[in-house]
Each structure stands twice: as C-alpha cells, then as structure tokens.
Design a protein around this motif. Structure first.
Motif, PDB file in Angstrom:
ATOM      1  N   UNK A 199       0.602  -0.853   0.297  1.00 49.73           N
ATOM      2  CA  UNK A 199      -0.228   0.300   0.152  1.00 49.73           C
ATOM      3  C   UNK A 199       1.032   1.654   0.138  1.00 49.73           C
ATOM      4  N   UNK A 200       2.000   1.122   0.812  1.00 46.05           N
ATOM      5  CA  UNK A 200       2.554   2.255   0.798  1.00 46.05           C
ATOM      6  C   UNK A 200       3.339   2.559  -0.166  1.00 46.05           C
ATOM      7  N   UNK A 201       3.976   1.450  -1.052  1.00 48.34           N
ATOM      8  CA  UNK A 201       4.359   2.096  -2.409  1.00 48.34           C
ATOM      9  C   UNK A 201       3.742   2.437  -3.277  1.00 48.34           C
ATOM     10  N   UNK A 202       2.138   1.638  -3.473  1.00 46.79           N
ATOM     11  CA  UNK A 202       1.111   1.841  -4.349  1.00 46.79           C
ATOM     12  C   UNK A 202       0.873   3.477  -4.047  1.00 46.79           C
ATOM     13  N   UNK A 203       1.061   4.114  -2.900  1.00 45.84           N
ATOM     14  CA  UNK A 203       1.013   5.447  -2.460  1.00 45.84           C
ATOM     15  C   UNK A 203       1.778   6.368  -3.369  1.00 45.84           C
ATOM     16  N   UNK A 204       3.021   5.571  -2.920  1.00 47.65           N
ATOM     17  CA  UNK A 204       4.345   6.845  -3.312  1.00 47.65           C
ATOM     18  C   UNK A 204       4.247   6.722  -4.656  1.00 47.65           C
ATOM     19  N   UNK A 205       4.034   6.122  -5.591  1.00 47.67           N
ATOM     20  CA  UNK A 205       3.580   5.872  -6.892  1.00 47.67           C
ATOM     21  C   UNK A 205       2.834   6.605  -7.777  1.00 47.67           C
ATOM     22  N   UNK A 206       1.594   7.031  -6.911  1.00 44.04           N
ATOM     23  CA  UNK A 206      -0.055   7.134  -6.868  1.00 44.04           C
ATOM     24  C   UNK A 206      -0.523   6.335  -7.801  1.00 44.04           C
ATOM     25  N   UNK A 207      -0.230   5.237  -7.106  1.00 45.80           N
ATOM     26  CA  UNK A 207      -1.277   4.393  -7.737  1.00 45.80           C
ATOM     27  C   UNK A 207      -2.600   4.646  -7.292  1.00 45.80           C
ATOM     28  N   UNK A 208      -3.960   4.107  -7.807  1.00 48.04           N
ATOM     29  CA  UNK A 208      -4.811   4.338  -7.297  1.00 48.04           C
ATOM     30  C   UNK A 208      -5.875   3.697  -6.495  1.00 48.04           C
ATOM     31  N   UNK A 209      -4.818   2.487  -6.361  1.00 49.52           N
ATOM     32  CA  UNK A 209      -5.018   1.098  -5.659  1.00 49.52           C
ATOM     33  C   UNK A 209      -5.134   1.224  -4.428  1.00 49.52           C
ATOM     34  N   UNK A 210      -4.144   2.114  -4.397  1.00 49.22           N
ATOM     35  CA  UNK A 210      -2.733   2.625  -2.852  1.00 49.22           C
ATOM     36  C   UNK A 210      -4.286   2.530  -1.359  1.00 49.22           C
ATOM     37  N   UNK A 211      -5.439   3.387  -1.867  1.00 48.17           N
ATOM     38  CA  UNK A 211      -6.409   3.378  -1.054  1.00 48.17           C
ATOM     39  C   UNK A 211      -6.797   2.380  -0.332  1.00 48.17           C
ATOM     40  N   UNK A 212      -7.128   1.113  -0.959  1.00 43.75           N
ATOM     41  CA  UNK A 212      -7.984   0.386  -1.298  1.00 43.75           C
ATOM     42  C   UNK A 212      -7.011  -0.965  -0.632  1.00 43.75           C
ATOM     43  N   UNK A 213      -5.893  -0.717  -0.406  1.00 43.83           N
ATOM     44  CA  UNK A 213      -4.923  -1.834  -0.011  1.00 43.83           C
ATOM     45  C   UNK A 213      -4.799  -1.731   1.890  1.00 43.83           C
ATOM     46  N   UNK A 214      -4.179  -0.291   1.789  1.00 48.21           N
ATOM     47  CA  UNK A 214      -4.160   0.115   3.351  1.00 48.21           C
ATOM     48  C   UNK A 214      -5.199   0.623   4.361  1.00 48.21           C
ATOM     49  N   UNK A 215      -6.818  -0.131   3.574  1.00 42.26           N
ATOM     50  CA  UNK A 215      -7.314   0.216   4.443  1.00 42.26           C
ATOM     51  C   UNK A 215      -7.908  -1.671   4.650  1.00 42.26           C
ATOM     52  N   UNK A 216      -7.118  -2.050   3.297  1.00 35.73           N
ATOM     53  CA  UNK A 216      -7.413  -3.771   3.777  1.00 35.73           C
ATOM     54  C   UNK A 216      -6.404  -4.206   4.733  1.00 35.73           C
ATOM     55  N   UNK A 217      -5.488  -3.630   4.974  1.00 36.49           N
ATOM     56  CA  UNK A 217      -4.316  -4.008   5.425  1.00 36.49           C
ATOM     57  C   UNK A 217      -4.726  -3.464   7.148  1.00 36.49           C
ATOM     58  N   UNK A 218      -5.420  -2.355   7.867  1.00 36.29           N
ATOM     59  CA  UNK A 218      -5.611  -1.530   8.502  1.00 36.29           C
ATOM     60  C   UNK A 218      -7.198  -2.406   8.666  1.00 36.29           C
ATOM     61  N   UNK A 219      -7.843  -3.703   8.425  1.00 32.44           N
ATOM     62  CA  UNK A 219      -9.089  -4.240   8.737  1.00 32.44           C
ATOM     63  C   UNK A 219      -8.032  -5.784   9.081  1.00 32.44           C
ATOM     64  N   UNK A 220      -7.024  -5.935   7.909  1.00 32.92           N
ATOM     65  CA  UNK A 220      -7.204  -7.277   8.371  1.00 32.92           C
ATOM     66  C   UNK A 220      -5.861  -7.508   9.491  1.00 32.92           C
ATOM     67  N   UNK A 221      -5.156  -6.344   9.653  1.00 32.96           N
ATOM     68  CA  UNK A 221      -4.465  -6.479  11.116  1.00 32.96           C
ATOM     69  C   UNK A 221      -4.501  -5.042  11.743  1.00 32.96           C
ATOM     70  N   UNK A 222      -5.204  -4.703  12.498  1.00 29.69           N
ATOM     71  CA  UNK A 222      -6.171  -3.970  13.021  1.00 29.69           C
ATOM     72  C   UNK A 222      -4.266  -3.609  14.557  1.00 29.69           C
TER      73      UNK A 222
END
Length: 248
Positions: free
Chosen positions: A78-101
C-alpha cells in the motif's frame, strides 16, 4: 554470504538481482527460508511485479510466516502504491488495517491515508484530520509521528483560518524534529507566515537561519531575497515609528 549479497543488491536498487538471490537462498537454506522469501516479496514489490509479489507472499504463508510479516508485506504494498500514485493505494491500506488492526505499524497506514486524502482533488482535509487522529492513537513510531506532524502543518495552512495555529505547529515541529529532512520546508513555511503577518523581524530571522545553516537548498535564492525584504521592511517600520515618535 548469498543472503548478504542479495541484501546488498536490494540496497543498491538492483531489485531483479536481489529477488532472484533471495529466492535461491530460500530454496537452499531452511534456516533463512522465511526471511529470504519475505525479502524476495519486497524486491518483487519494488519491481512492480504484482503477480510475483503475490506468489512470494503466498510462499511466505506456506513457510510459516507470522501475521506480523504478512501484515508488513501488505502495508509495504500500500505504501509503495501511494508513493507511485497508484489508485489502488487507498484500498490496499484500508485492507491492511481491516486484516491487521493491531499491527505495530498501523499508524503508518493511517498517516499514508491522511496524505492521500489531503492530496486528493479536491482535498479531503477533514478526513485527513480524522486519519491523523487514528494514527496518534495507534502508537506511532518516531518516523510516523514526524510525517503526521508535518502533514498537520499543511492541513492547517490550507484551511487559512488560523495562522497562529500554523506558527505554533511549525515551531513545535522544529523543536521535536530538529534533525528532520523536512525541517527546512517547515522553517520556510514559518518564515512565510510571519512575512504574511508583517512580522518582519521574525520572518527575517527564520529566512536567515535557512541560509546560515545551508538548509534552504534549491530555495536558497528565495530565502535570501525574502530575508533582505524582511530586513528592509523592518527598518522601514522602525523609521516610521521614530518619525511618529518625534511628531508626538
């Protein structure tokens, strides 16, 4: 030795070589298999090879990788996607927080989400503030706290509602993160706010500190110019005050 060589190639940005090296170590050394597979996954991420990343991450799970390691990989994606302007970044980070709160780096994800919200068009400043509040309650590391404090300055500055609050945030950042690579841009912002308020002595001080400490970098010319402008404006105010005093 092969593990060390793969690490060296990773640090040098030779991600294809490091990925292949770590995979070879994972196959040949059971003792280093888990760490090597984890690092191979990171190399695949840096290469932008999502399929290979997923394959390595799946292999890590099979080799007994714990929740902490698997969460770390998902966060890094998620962090790498965010740094690269990838639109999937928000979803990846939110998934991380849901699965590993309760992950030890949950604050990093909240800060990254705050940055994405603030830099969206138009900026979602209130959402960014809420994300930063969640980060603060997630036991942030020193690095995450530094990024959160930095972003807070720009959120308040964009609101243009309370410049005193911007000044306080800048001064607090400089006190708490004096050696930060972000300190120069914060000091520049502090100087600019003082200048806008026509507090020329304080503006001159901050611009001059940037120049004297060689912190201005590409902004050195701007800092020198406004340091001189502030000095002239300050002298002009003093002269006007003296004239008024003599008149009285």
């Amino acid at each position: 030795l092969n593990f060390f060589m793969a690490e060296t190639e990773y640090r040098a940005g030779q991600f294809q070589n490091s990925a292949e090296g770590f995979r070879r170590v994972a196959l040949s050394s059971p003792a280093l298999a888990t760490a090597s597979t984890f690092n191979a996954s990171l190399s695949a991420l840096e290469l932008g090879d999502h399929n290979r990343f997923l394959a390595d991450a799946a292999e890590l799970s099979k080799r007994g990788g714990d929740d902490d390691s698997r969460g770390e990989l998902q966060l890094e994606e998620g962090l790498l996607q965010a740094a690269n302007g990838d639109k999937r970044a928000t979803e990846s980070l939110q998934t991380f927080l849901r699965e590993f709160p309760d992950h030890k780096r949950a604050a990093d994800a909240w800060v990254a989400l705050a940055e994405l919200a603030f830099h969206s068009a138009p900026p979602r400043s209130e959402e960014a503030r809420n994300d930063l509040a969640r980060a603060k309650n997630s036991k942030p590391s020193a690095a995450a706290q530094e990024r959160a404090d930095y972003l807070s300055i720009w959120i308040e500055d964009a609101a243009a509602a309370n410049e005193v609050k911007v000044i306080e945030s800048c001064k607090r950042f400089l006190q708490q993160h004096e050696s930060s690579s972000l300190a120069a841009s914060v000091r520049m912002k502090l100087a600019e706010v003082y200048y806008r308020q026509q507090d020329f002595p304080n503006a001159q001080t901050q611009f001059q500190i940037l120049v004297d400490r060689n912190q201005a970098g590409p902004l050195e010319e701007k800092a020198l110019f406004f340091a001189a402008e502030s000095a002239m404006s300050s002298r002009s105010e003093e002269h006007t005050s003296e004239l008024q005093s003599h008149h009285d």
